[in-house]
Scaffold this motif. Structure first.
Motif, short mmCIF file in Angstrom:
data_model
loop_
_atom_site.label_atom_id
_atom_site.label_comp_id
_atom_site.label_asym_id
_atom_site.label_seq_id
_atom_site.Cartn_x
_atom_site.Cartn_y
_atom_site.Cartn_z
N UNK A 168 0.84 -1.22 0.00
CA UNK A 168 0.00 0.00 0.00
C UNK A 168 0.87 1.26 0.00
N UNK A 169 1.90 1.25 -0.84
CA UNK A 169 2.91 2.29 -0.83
C UNK A 169 2.46 3.54 -1.59
N UNK A 170 2.95 4.67 -1.15
CA UNK A 170 2.62 5.94 -1.79
C UNK A 170 3.19 6.00 -3.20
N UNK A 171 4.23 5.22 -3.50
CA UNK A 171 4.83 5.24 -4.84
C UNK A 171 3.95 4.56 -5.88
N UNK A 172 2.91 3.85 -5.44
CA UNK A 172 1.98 3.25 -6.38
C UNK A 172 0.88 4.25 -6.72
#
Length: 716
Positions: free
Chosen positions: A398-402
């Protein structure tokens, strides 16, 4: 919420300040108990470093030690910031001092009167704001002084004599000096300079030396540090807090911040990781920690399940401590997030370093802390070789980079097309296939089925095999709700096929091949529907490709094979038997409900039933076409078995081999000739017209007609 109030009790010491306070208090009490000197002591520390807390600890220790030494003391705690903006800050202080002396000791009532005379005698107008005369007049009336003129030295000596004779030590603390305006700071230091040499008087000042030096320099135009040194005899600088202590205090505070057990448990699981995160370097004091924690206490509970907590803490640190960097991330989303067509930029496997995400961040003018945070968030893998699993790790984490998660970190809510994380978690972890099937129905109604299954495949990685089997069975069970469509020329285009593909792909996560086969067989035996029929048919096709040496790991149902040939054949025999049995059962249901299956589904089972149950087929097929509308439907199923496209035009062939068994072309011709075309809709009339055209042309192969105009489109 933390109110940022200073600590009062020594037992609440979090920074190890108490020993430092005890050292100062012990020095004051023991060194001055047998003499009558005055002293001004300074506590120097940056804003938020704990000066007020240290003052509280010092006074607590002074009280205890003085009691042990049988020393009478009076404490005046003056915070000029509370009176900031008043014109006569010095007068306010001296009035507080006079009242303190008057009310606390019979021995010092005379001292309070003498100080009032001292006030009256001094020419305050020379160094205080206008209006001081009114304050002096008030003091005259209060103490009914005679206004007798004396030499300043004589009056000072009289006050000292009273203080010395009383044997009372006067402790005066002045806090928050660095919060005052430059003019007010100057007023306070002038006041201390004037009164700091009274006998038995100890001033303890708390300030940020840099702030005070600047204020004094602005007022006097000379070295502020030297001015402080003339007034303050002893200066203590608060010890700096180590990064380790800051991290420890932050973690301790964070673990107690939330009253939701689920959040607390998630944070405790991350404690070791959090202490090494670069945002810890933003904290230089408890005040910084409280300011940050107050922010996340309000923002995290609403969405803690929907994002990566470590990424959230990093993003939130930018919002709290560096708004420029925070808005930089928002404004440069497309340059920072992972992109599948440019993954080498993010994953450090690119020959052109100037185009990498790392270079993009490095070329900004942010400081080292900000750059470390940005790299931590958006450089997903700094290995020298490309890691093909990393893009999926973004979704799992659930990373911000996605790109699908990025906006959550800034909106702190789900968008209308987003799926809550607890929906994924429940689907993966629950045991009820029925409940999972209901979830898939809801997701599909929102048009998010394939996105959901894609993420389920990613997020379930690492789950135990019991959960994985349950997920596969849930997907297979739900597939009965999807109609099969044979699709267009350039693609399959069927939702059913796509869903079954996810189930096929997830089989590789089950280690035992026999367990994979048993899972599929169990589902088919319990679910006699078209999706099970089609599943069998696709497995049989995969086996055909295997025998030709053309079954590869990216093909459907690859993971059911590649063991001993005899074992594979035994499995295929069971699949074939199940497929044929289901086909017959579906055919029988059609006899009572001709709308039971979709058009392409009907077409798929007819040949199978005819091949394996010929007598049963021939006996019962005529029942399916008793009605003229049903005849036309089955004629259409025959026609659409061969078609072509040219631009936006679609052409159909009708050769003799296309007719399903028991569809006799002469019988069809006879029945159609006797129809009243006005009783049929436009599409049915098109089917009849195309049949007539093909009939007249002798049902030629490779001859295709435009369904709209019946013009010949070409021969293939």
């Amino acid at each position: 919420m933390h109110t940022d109030l200073p600590l009062k009790e020594n037992s609440t010491d979090k920074l190890g300040r108490h020993p430092f306070a005890y050292e100062i208090a012990s020095g004051l009490v023991n060194s001055f108990k047998d003499n009558n000197e005055s002293i001004v002591l300074g506590i120097n520390g940056t804003w938020g470093s704990g000066k007020s807390t240290l003052l509280n600890f010092i006074i607590n220790e002074v009280k205890q030690l003085s009691k042990i030494n049988d020393q009478e003391i009076i404490i005046l705690r003056f915070n000029p910031w509370m009176f900031s903006g008043q014109k006569e800050l010095q007068t306010v202080f001296l009035r507080e001092l006079i009242l303190k002396l008057k009310n606390n000791s019979e021995k010092l009532k005379n001292a309070s009167k003498k100080i009032a005379e001292f006030l009256e005698y001094l020419n305050w107008v020379n160094y205080v704001h206008s209006g001081a005369g009114e304050a002096i007049k008030m003091l005259k009336n209060l103490f009914k002084t005679a206004g007798k003129e004396k030499e300043l030295v004589e009056l000072k000596m009289e006050i000292d004599d009273i203080l010395i004779e009383s044997k009372v030590k006067l402790y005066i603390t002045i806090d928050d000096i660095d919060r005052l305006t430059p003019t007010e700071i100057t007023d306070i230091f002038q006041l201390i300079k004037l009164n700091g040499n009274f006998a038995n008087t100890i001033f303890i000042l708390a300030y940020d030396q840099n702030v005070v030096e600047t204020a004094l320099k602005n007022q006097f135009g000379r070295n502020g540090k030297k001015y402080i040194e003339k007034i303050v005899q002893v200066d203590y600088t608060l010890p700096s807090i180590s990064r380790e202590d800051i991290a420890r205090l932050f973690i301790d505070n964070l673990n107690q911040l939330f009253n939701v057990e689920e959040i607390t448990n998630k944070i405790k699981d991350l404690n070791d990781s959090i202490k090494d995160e670069p945002f810890i370097d933003f904290f230089s004091s408890l005040r910084d920690i409280y300011r940050y924690n107050n922010s996340i206490k309000l923002r995290l509970p609403s969405i803690f399940n929907e994002l990566n907590i470590l990424d959230f803490l990093l993003i939130e640190s930018l919002r709290v401590f560096d708004q420029k960097a925070y808005h930089f991330v928002i404004d440069n989303k497309e340059s920072l997030i992972y992109k599948s067509n440019n993954n080498i930029n993010n994953f450090g496997f690119h020959t052109d370093k100037e185009k990498s995400t790392e270079a993009y961040i490095e070329n900004t003018d942010f400081d080292k802390i900000i750059k470390r945070i940005l790299k931590r968030l958006f450089i997903v893998d700094t290995a020298n070789s490309f890691n093909p699993d990393s893009p999926r790790d973004l979704i799992r984490g659930k990373r911000v980079a996605d790109k699908s998660y990025f906006n959550r970190y800034f909106n702190l809510q789900l968008s209308h097309f987003d799926i809550q994380e607890d929906v994924f978690d429940s689907f993966i972890n629950r045991n009820s296939i029925e409940e999972n099937e209901h979830t898939l129905k809801e997701i599909n109604d929102k048009g998010q089925l394939f996105q959901f299954l894609n993420w389920i495949e990613i997020k379930s990685k690492g789950s135990n095999e019991t959960k994985l089997q349950n997920i596969i069975l849930s997907i297979l069970t739900y597939s009965k709700n999807l109609q099969y469509k044979s699709g267009m020329f350039w693609g399959i285009g069927s939702d059913l096929i796509t869903v079954l593909h996810y189930a096929s792909d997830m089989l590789k996560n089950i280690s035992d091949q026999e367990a994979r086969k048993n899972l599929i067989l169990e589902h088919i035996r319990l679910n006699k529907n078209f999706s099970s029929f089609y599943l069998c048919d696709r497995i049989l096709y995969a086996n055909e490709q295997l025998e030709k040496g053309k079954l590869y790991s990216n093909n459907e149902w690859y993971y059911l094979f590649k063991s001993e040939k005899e074992i594979d054949q035994e499995f295929i025999t069971k699949i074939l038997s199940e497929r044929n049995s289901i086909a017959k059962e579906l055919f029988n249901q059609l006899l009572t409900n001709n709308e039971f299956l979709a058009e392409d589904e009907i077409g798929s089972i007819l040949d199978v039933v005819y091949k394996n149950y010929k007598d049963h087929y021939e006996e019962n097929f005529p029942k399916l076409i008793e009605k003229d509308t049903e005849l036309i439907k089955y004629l259409w199923l025959s026609i659409k078995r061969s078609w072509m496209t040219s631009g936006s035009r679609v052409g159909y062939q009708l050769a003799e081999y296309q007719f399903y068994p028991s569809l006799i072309k002469e019988n069809i011709k006879s029945r159609l000739d006797n129809l009243n075309l006005d009783e049929f809709d436009e599409n049915e009339r098109k089917v009849i017209a195309l049949f007539e055209k093909a009939h007249n042309d002798g049902f030629e192969e490779k001859k295709y007609y435009d369904i709209e105009t019946l013009e010949e489109m070409g021969r293939w």
